[in-house]
Design a protein around this motif. Sequence first.
Motif, mmCIF file in Angstrom:
data_model
loop_
_atom_site.group_PDB
_atom_site.id
_atom_site.type_symbol
_atom_site.label_atom_id
_atom_site.label_comp_id
_atom_site.label_asym_id
_atom_site.label_seq_id
_atom_site.Cartn_x
_atom_site.Cartn_y
_atom_site.Cartn_z
ATOM 1 N N GLU A 39 0.838 -1.206 0.000
ATOM 2 C CA GLU A 39 0.000 0.000 0.000
ATOM 3 C C GLU A 39 0.870 1.252 0.000
ATOM 4 O O GLU A 39 0.614 2.193 -0.757
ATOM 5 C CB GLU A 39 -0.891 0.050 1.238
ATOM 6 C CG GLU A 39 -2.014 -0.953 1.258
ATOM 7 C CD GLU A 39 -2.743 -0.928 2.581
ATOM 8 O OE1 GLU A 39 -3.953 -0.599 2.567
ATOM 9 O OE2 GLU A 39 -2.109 -1.224 3.612
ATOM 10 N N ILE A 54 -8.167 14.593 -2.135
ATOM 11 C CA ILE A 54 -8.813 13.799 -1.095
ATOM 12 C C ILE A 54 -10.239 14.309 -0.951
ATOM 13 O O ILE A 54 -10.484 15.520 -0.975
ATOM 14 C CB ILE A 54 -8.028 13.858 0.240
ATOM 15 C CG1 ILE A 54 -8.610 12.874 1.236
ATOM 16 C CG2 ILE A 54 -7.940 15.262 0.793
ATOM 17 C CD1 ILE A 54 -7.702 12.573 2.419
ATOM 18 N N ASP A 55 -11.187 13.374 -0.854
ATOM 19 C CA ASP A 55 -12.575 13.790 -0.719
ATOM 20 C C ASP A 55 -13.043 13.663 0.727
ATOM 21 O O ASP A 55 -12.284 13.278 1.606
ATOM 22 C CB ASP A 55 -13.484 13.042 -1.694
ATOM 23 C CG ASP A 55 -13.697 11.584 -1.363
ATOM 24 O OD1 ASP A 55 -13.252 11.122 -0.289
ATOM 25 O OD2 ASP A 55 -14.333 10.892 -2.174
ATOM 26 N N SER A 57 -14.872 11.551 2.165
ATOM 27 C CA SER A 57 -14.881 10.182 2.678
ATOM 28 C C SER A 57 -13.472 9.622 2.867
ATOM 29 O O SER A 57 -13.302 8.441 3.118
ATOM 30 C CB SER A 57 -15.658 9.271 1.722
ATOM 31 O OG SER A 57 -16.986 9.710 1.613
ATOM 32 N N HIS A 58 -12.463 10.483 2.706
ATOM 33 C CA HIS A 58 -11.040 10.116 2.822
ATOM 34 C C HIS A 58 -10.579 9.185 1.708
ATOM 35 O O HIS A 58 -9.684 8.367 1.900
ATOM 36 C CB HIS A 58 -10.717 9.534 4.203
ATOM 37 C CG HIS A 58 -10.742 10.578 5.264
ATOM 38 N ND1 HIS A 58 -11.873 10.884 5.979
ATOM 39 C CD2 HIS A 58 -9.779 11.417 5.700
ATOM 40 C CE1 HIS A 58 -11.599 11.854 6.819
ATOM 41 N NE2 HIS A 58 -10.339 12.201 6.677
ATOM 42 N N TRP A 59 -11.202 9.297 0.557
ATOM 43 C CA TRP A 59 -10.706 8.609 -0.631
ATOM 44 C C TRP A 59 -9.624 9.490 -1.233
ATOM 45 O O TRP A 59 -9.778 10.708 -1.356
ATOM 46 C CB TRP A 59 -11.830 8.429 -1.648
ATOM 47 C CG TRP A 59 -12.733 7.282 -1.355
ATOM 48 C CD1 TRP A 59 -13.614 7.175 -0.323
ATOM 49 C CD2 TRP A 59 -12.842 6.087 -2.104
ATOM 50 N NE1 TRP A 59 -14.275 5.992 -0.384
ATOM 51 C CE2 TRP A 59 -13.823 5.292 -1.471
ATOM 52 C CE3 TRP A 59 -12.220 5.604 -3.245
ATOM 53 C CZ2 TRP A 59 -14.173 4.050 -1.951
ATOM 54 C CZ3 TRP A 59 -12.577 4.366 -3.721
ATOM 55 C CH2 TRP A 59 -13.552 3.601 -3.070
ATOM 56 N N LEU A 61 -7.717 10.375 -4.614
ATOM 57 C CA LEU A 61 -7.986 10.266 -6.044
ATOM 58 C C LEU A 61 -6.850 10.911 -6.822
ATOM 59 O O LEU A 61 -6.292 11.919 -6.386
ATOM 60 C CB LEU A 61 -9.302 10.977 -6.382
ATOM 61 C CG LEU A 61 -10.485 10.530 -5.529
ATOM 62 C CD1 LEU A 61 -11.536 11.593 -5.476
ATOM 63 C CD2 LEU A 61 -11.029 9.230 -6.058
ATOM 64 N N HIS A 68 -12.879 14.307 -11.503
ATOM 65 C CA HIS A 68 -13.397 13.963 -10.190
ATOM 66 C C HIS A 68 -14.616 14.779 -9.789
ATOM 67 O O HIS A 68 -15.018 14.746 -8.654
ATOM 68 C CB HIS A 68 -12.312 14.140 -9.127
ATOM 69 C CG HIS A 68 -11.091 13.345 -9.414
ATOM 70 N ND1 HIS A 68 -11.111 11.978 -9.513
ATOM 71 C CD2 HIS A 68 -9.829 13.712 -9.655
ATOM 72 C CE1 HIS A 68 -9.899 11.540 -9.782
ATOM 73 N NE2 HIS A 68 -9.117 12.580 -9.881
#
Length: 69
Positions: A39, A54-55, A57-59, A61, A68
């Motif tokens: 990772e 970063i969105d 929801s802590h994704w 991208l 996005h």
Amino acid sequence: MKKIINFTFAWDLITKTGYLTLMDEDGERHAFQNLGAEELQLLAHNLENYPAYIDQSHWILWGTPESHD
């Protein structure tokens, strides 16, 4: 969605656990822990080579902002 402007990786040699801290364009820090070696390698490669966001929801991208929306 906020652009990632800075990041720090850490690796605990004893527990073999990775850590990542991101800073977004608003100066907010986002911390991730208990990451595996694979990772960490993927994240390091992508954060160093592509625009990242970063969105809410802590994704994390990667790509151009338009992709996005």
